[in-house]
Design a protein around this motif. Structure first.
Motif, mmCIF file in Angstrom:
data_model
loop_
_atom_site.group_PDB
_atom_site.id
_atom_site.type_symbol
_atom_site.label_atom_id
_atom_site.label_comp_id
_atom_site.label_asym_id
_atom_site.label_seq_id
_atom_site.Cartn_x
_atom_site.Cartn_y
_atom_site.Cartn_z
ATOM 1 N N VAL A 69 0.799 -1.245 -0.013
ATOM 2 C CA VAL A 69 -0.032 -0.016 0.039
ATOM 3 C C VAL A 69 0.980 1.103 -0.045
ATOM 4 O O VAL A 69 1.652 1.474 1.083
ATOM 5 C CB VAL A 69 -0.874 -0.035 1.143
ATOM 6 C CG1 VAL A 69 -1.801 1.025 1.170
ATOM 7 C CG2 VAL A 69 -1.758 -1.330 1.268
ATOM 8 N N LEU A 124 -9.297 -0.263 -2.204
ATOM 9 C CA LEU A 124 -8.803 -0.937 -1.205
ATOM 10 C C LEU A 124 -10.076 -1.721 -0.543
ATOM 11 O O LEU A 124 -10.910 -0.755 0.023
ATOM 12 C CB LEU A 124 -7.978 -0.332 -0.121
ATOM 13 C CG LEU A 124 -7.417 -1.058 0.868
ATOM 14 C CD1 LEU A 124 -6.257 -1.922 0.531
ATOM 15 C CD2 LEU A 124 -6.854 -0.126 2.184
ATOM 16 N N VAL A 142 2.472 4.079 3.179
ATOM 17 C CA VAL A 142 1.614 5.131 3.219
ATOM 18 C C VAL A 142 2.282 6.295 3.272
ATOM 19 O O VAL A 142 2.419 7.246 2.776
ATOM 20 C CB VAL A 142 0.527 4.819 4.003
ATOM 21 C CG1 VAL A 142 -0.758 5.760 3.665
ATOM 22 C CG2 VAL A 142 -0.209 3.278 3.646
ATOM 23 N N CYS A 156 -5.383 8.625 2.840
ATOM 24 C CA CYS A 156 -4.823 8.199 3.804
ATOM 25 C C CYS A 156 -5.428 7.726 5.089
ATOM 26 O O CYS A 156 -5.332 6.628 5.739
ATOM 27 C CB CYS A 156 -3.639 8.808 4.359
ATOM 28 S SG CYS A 156 -2.215 9.367 2.899
ATOM 29 N N ILE A 159 -7.330 4.468 4.175
ATOM 30 C CA ILE A 159 -6.304 3.602 4.380
ATOM 31 C C ILE A 159 -6.097 3.071 5.646
ATOM 32 O O ILE A 159 -5.975 1.688 5.937
ATOM 33 C CB ILE A 159 -5.235 3.796 3.375
ATOM 34 C CG1 ILE A 159 -5.491 3.940 1.896
ATOM 35 C CG2 ILE A 159 -4.175 2.950 3.618
ATOM 36 C CD1 ILE A 159 -4.306 4.615 1.156
#
Length: 248
Positions: A69, A124, A142, A156, A159
């Motif tokens: 990622v 995702l 990330v 972000c 995630i």
């Protein structure tokens, strides 16, 4: 695997954010390292750390899948290089790179992955079990040390919200996403493996995962001496080394 800091050996120095930036600045300006060169060195070392933490024969799934990622800044580019080397090492990486940088250097790294037929996810899964079922591990590239509260901004934030709940191991590159470089975690993710780039950052003192690797063998001796890094001993031709024995 034994600790790299043996008896009588000074423990490695843990760097502040300013010290880490000063080392990178010196490498780029005084030693004439190129940014692409540094990212390549770090990405390769991160892939090597993944192979040490999760050797192919030890993976629980039949397919050696790894999810990488990547964020929009330098740590994301390091993740792209890591994925490319994992592919060379016979792993099956998949990349999630939702906010691609316009920087030509980062575009080059993306093209290299695409040319090696590494798949890129278009989204995702928010259903964490889908990630747990599909992959052996996640590489967290990330945010990293250069991020300034980036975890509060999309993509972000989404995630990190997902990665906080995955049950498969997470490998964080340099600074776990959501952590302050110096203060450590304030509700960020909890990686199983940490790969410190050049030297450990102060937040790594609060790392409680299974293995902590450092990738700093490439640093010129005078840089090591100037910043009093007390680097660990790298056996043989290794470019990464574990700072302590694995935690079971």
């Amino acid at each position: 695997m034994s600790s790299a800091a043996g008896p009588g050996r000074e423990p490695p120095r843990y760097l502040s954010k300013a010290e880490a930036e000063a080392i990178e600045k010196e490498l780029l300006e005084d030693y004439r390292f190129g940014r692409q060169q540094l990212i390549e060195i770090w990405g390769h070392a991160c892939a090597m750390a993944v192979t040490k933490a999760f050797p192919l024969p030890s993976l629980p799934r039949k397919q050696p899948t790894v999810l990488v990622v990547c964020g929009p800044a330098q740590n994301g580019a390091i993740g792209l290089v890591c994925a490319r080397h994992l592919r060379i090492f016979d792993y099956e990486p998949t990349i999630f790179y939702p906010k691609r940088s316009p920087d030509p250097l980062y575009r080059d790294f993306t093209t290299q992955c695409e040319k090696m037929d590494i798949p890129f996810l278009s989204y995702l899964p928010t259903e964490v079990q889908l990630i747990n079922d599909a992959y052996n591990a996640v590489v967290d590239a990330v945010l990293g040390a250069e991020a300034e509260a980036g975890e509060g901004r999309e993509p972000c934030a989404a995630i990190l919200a997902t990665l906080k709940h995955v049950r498969i191991p997470i490998v964080s590159l340099d600074v776990p996403s959501g952590w302050d470089v110096e203060a450590g975690s304030s509700g960020g993710i909890s990686p199983d493996v940490l790969v410190s780039l050049s030297a450990p950052k102060q937040c790594a003192r609060r790392f409680l995962g299974r293995q902590h690797f450092v990738a700093g063998r490439f640093l010129p001796y005078d840089v090591q001496k100037k910043f009093e890094l007390n680097p660990p001993k790298y056996p043989g031709t290794e470019c990464v080394v574990a700072l302590r024995a694995p935690r079971e």
